[in-house]
Design an enzyme around this catalytic site. Structure first.
Site, PDB file in Angstrom:
ATOM      1  N   THR A  75     -33.581   9.299   3.975  1.00 54.20           N
ATOM      2  CA  THR A  75     -33.401  10.648   4.529  1.00 54.20           C
ATOM      3  C   THR A  75     -32.961  10.564   5.988  1.00 54.20           C
ATOM      4  O   THR A  75     -32.007  11.236   6.405  1.00 54.20           O
ATOM      5  CB  THR A  75     -34.707  11.461   4.412  1.00 54.20           C
ATOM      6  OG1 THR A  75     -35.067  11.540   3.032  1.00 54.20           O
ATOM      7  CG2 THR A  75     -34.545  12.855   4.985  1.00 54.20           C
ATOM      8  N   GLN A 182     -30.322   5.054  -4.873  1.00 55.16           N
ATOM      9  CA  GLN A 182     -30.744   4.683  -6.230  1.00 55.16           C
ATOM     10  C   GLN A 182     -30.023   3.443  -6.743  1.00 55.16           C
ATOM     11  O   GLN A 182     -30.561   2.707  -7.573  1.00 55.16           O
ATOM     12  CB  GLN A 182     -30.495   5.847  -7.206  1.00 55.16           C
ATOM     13  CG  GLN A 182     -31.407   7.047  -7.009  1.00 55.16           C
ATOM     14  CD  GLN A 182     -32.866   6.777  -7.357  1.00 55.16           C
ATOM     15  OE1 GLN A 182     -33.211   5.827  -8.064  1.00 55.16           O
ATOM     16  NE2 GLN A 182     -33.743   7.619  -6.839  1.00 55.16           N
ATOM     17  N   ALA A 203     -36.393   1.245   0.959  1.00 54.47           N
ATOM     18  CA  ALA A 203     -37.196   0.182   0.341  1.00 54.47           C
ATOM     19  C   ALA A 203     -38.060   0.676  -0.818  1.00 54.47           C
ATOM     20  O   ALA A 203     -38.270  -0.047  -1.793  1.00 54.47           O
ATOM     21  CB  ALA A 203     -38.079  -0.488   1.404  1.00 54.47           C
ATOM     22  N   HIS A 204     -38.574   1.920  -0.721  1.00 54.07           N
ATOM     23  CA  HIS A 204     -39.572   2.315  -1.730  1.00 54.07           C
ATOM     24  C   HIS A 204     -38.973   2.626  -3.092  1.00 54.07           C
ATOM     25  O   HIS A 204     -39.696   2.868  -4.067  1.00 54.07           O
ATOM     26  CB  HIS A 204     -40.448   3.465  -1.227  1.00 54.07           C
ATOM     27  CG  HIS A 204     -39.831   4.823  -1.247  1.00 54.07           C
ATOM     28  ND1 HIS A 204     -40.025   5.697  -2.286  1.00 54.07           N
ATOM     29  CD2 HIS A 204     -39.041   5.463  -0.370  1.00 54.07           C
ATOM     30  CE1 HIS A 204     -39.383   6.837  -2.025  1.00 54.07           C
ATOM     31  NE2 HIS A 204     -38.772   6.708  -0.862  1.00 54.07           N
ATOM     32  N   CYS A 326     -38.302  16.218  -5.911  1.00 55.08           N
ATOM     33  CA  CYS A 326     -38.225  17.071  -4.725  1.00 55.08           C
ATOM     34  C   CYS A 326     -38.221  18.538  -5.123  1.00 55.08           C
ATOM     35  O   CYS A 326     -38.643  19.390  -4.376  1.00 55.08           O
ATOM     36  CB  CYS A 326     -36.965  16.775  -3.927  1.00 55.08           C
ATOM     37  SG  CYS A 326     -36.785  15.049  -3.594  1.00 55.08           S
TER      38      CYS A 326
HETATM   39  C1  LIG Z   1     -35.150   8.848  -2.624  1.00 52.73           C
HETATM   40  C2  LIG Z   1     -33.777   9.250  -2.262  1.00 52.73           C
HETATM   41  C3  LIG Z   1     -33.463   9.676  -0.957  1.00 52.73           C
HETATM   42  C4  LIG Z   1     -34.500   9.793   0.118  1.00 52.73           C
HETATM   43  O1  LIG Z   1     -35.003   8.540   0.476  1.00 52.73           O
HETATM   44  P1  LIG Z   1     -36.292   8.374   1.398  1.00 52.73           P
HETATM   45  O2  LIG Z   1     -36.264   6.954   1.808  1.00 52.73           O
HETATM   46  O3  LIG Z   1     -37.448   8.730   0.537  1.00 52.73           O
HETATM   47  O4  LIG Z   1     -36.129   9.302   2.562  1.00 52.73           O
HETATM   48  C5  LIG Z   1     -32.149  10.004  -0.695  1.00 52.73           C
HETATM   49  N1  LIG Z   1     -31.193   9.920  -1.638  1.00 52.73           N
HETATM   50  C6  LIG Z   1     -31.455   9.516  -2.891  1.00 52.73           C
HETATM   51  C7  LIG Z   1     -30.347   9.424  -3.888  1.00 52.73           C
HETATM   52  C8  LIG Z   1     -32.751   9.164  -3.246  1.00 52.73           C
HETATM   53  O5  LIG Z   1     -33.007   8.784  -4.495  1.00 52.73           O
END
Ligand SMILES: *Cc1c(COP(=O)(O)O)cnc(C)c1O
Length: 370
Positions: A75, A182, A203-204, A326
């Site tokens: 983000t 992703q 990373a998560h 979300c």
């Molecule tokens: C999870 C995600 C985000 C946000 O990532 P964070 O590290 O949680 O802020 C943005 N874009 C996509 C496509 C995501 O899957």
């Protein structure tokens, strides 16, 4: 934990790989130094770990280490890419092109930029979730600053034609940013021989820790920093570096790359078998079925039952998402599925199942569906 439902929501986040946890641990305890305070061995050890991690992550996408910038996640990286480019060049080139199916981090940043003078074109997608390349090309104007199109969608796993999109952008002299959150670690990505100017990851989503991610910025591209205070990360993102997080991101990246091909086919087989069994039985309709997709994603409409009652009924057995995570706080039909032509009811009746590499074997879940 023994009674916990099977986790099948790997697109919203992943558990830490124990090997990542192990790699991070020393940097919380004995090697806790500040990577910018290198008059002593504590700082030196932290700086060395950051340097090695940066190199490893750069190598993963064929970038240079000085093109990689650590952030608190995707983000923040998206905010830096879009706002940073707009604040640098937006007065001459206020036009941005994105798609209707981007993550909210892109869409909300674009909406904010519209409030302060940007003009944004939101490209539609076809019923499989793909943008039209001719429409992209004809949408590019003299005052177009950048194009922001994700590699893989976070609700459906649908993969856009990134190489072609980059080629179109560069033939018109427009910057190309891609949200790779992703796709990173799941399919091969490389920036050297493609026209990707900026790319974000987190990373998560790859069995690493929450709160760390990064932005690749091709050498020579100017961005206005969004966080000031000390000039860390080549002046682009200030703040004491999250050393354990960075080490964890690098370890998670390394592990994903090592097993990429094996994981791809293993999860794709599970997904394909699951989908064809339920399709043949007339229980589901797969969303984005004819587009290339990430191997571990399945997004589908339930045909014999409400998604909400399915999720409630099976709450203790499996953890899956209705729409995107979300959106589920708001309970709105998914903007991604609606852009693909589903009506409110069909979108609300859709479920996302995402398989991963950690946890219980989920092969038998198809019997839970009516
Ligand atoms: C999870 C995600 C985000 C946000 O990532 P964070 O590290 O949680 O802020 C943005 N874009 C996509 C496509 C995501 O899957």
């Amino acid at each position: 934990m023994t009674d916990s439902p099977i986790y099948l929501d790997y697109a919203s986040t992943t558990p830490l790989d124990p090997r990542v946890f192990e790699a991070m641990t020393p940097y919380f305890l004995e090697d806790f130094g500040n990577a910018a305070s290198t008059t002593h061995t504590y700082g030196e050890r932290a700086a060395k770990a950051v340097k090695e991690s940066r190199q490893l992550i750069a190598d993963a996408i064929n970038a240079l280490p000085e093109e990689m910038h650590f952030t608190s996640g995707a983000t923040e990286a998206i905010n830096l890419a879009l706002k940073g480019a707009f604040f640098t060049h937006g007065h001459q080139k206020p036009h941005i092109i994105t798609s209707q199916t981007e993550h909210k981090a892109v869409l909300d940043t674009c909406a904010y930029l519209e409030e302060i003078g940007a003009e944004v074109t939101y490209l539609p997608v076809d019923t499989d979730g793909l943008i039209d390349l001719a429409q992209l090309e004809s949408s590019i104007r003299k005052d177009t600053l950048l194009v922001s199109i994700m590699i893989a969608n976070n609700e459906t796993g649908v993969l856009q034609e990134i190489k072609e999109i980059g080629r179109i952008c560069h033939s018109k002299g427009v910057l190309f940013f891609t949200d790779a959150t992703q796709a990173f670690g799941k399919v091969p990505i490389e920036v050297l021989n493609t026209s990707i100017d900026m790319l974000c990851f987190s990373a998560h989503k790859i069995y690493g820790p929450k709160g760390i991610g990064g932005l690749y910025v091709k050498k020579g591209i100017q961005l206005t920093p969004q966080i000031h205070g000390g000039g860390h990360e080549f002046g682009l993102r200030s703040g004491t570096l999250n050393v354990p997080g960075i080490v964890g991101l690098a370890k998670a990246t390394q592990l994903c790359l090592e097993d990429m091909e094996e994981t791809y086919w293993r999860l794709k087989n599970i997904r394909d078998e699951f989908e064809s069994e339920l399709e043949i039985a007339g229980k589901i309709k797969v969303n984005g079925k004819n587009a290339p997709r990430l191997p571990h994603f399945s997004n589908f409409q339930l045909l014999n039952e409400e998604a909400e009652s399915f999720i409630l009924r099976n709450r203790n057995k499996i953890a899956v998402a209705q729409g995107s995570a979300c959106n589920s706080a708001l309970i709105q039909p998914s903007h991604v599925l609606k852009a693909m032509g589903l009506n409110d009811r069909e979108a609300e009746n859709s479920i996302r199942v995402c398989w991963g590499i950690i946890g219980k074997n989920p092969i038998t879940i198809s019997k839970l569906f009516k």
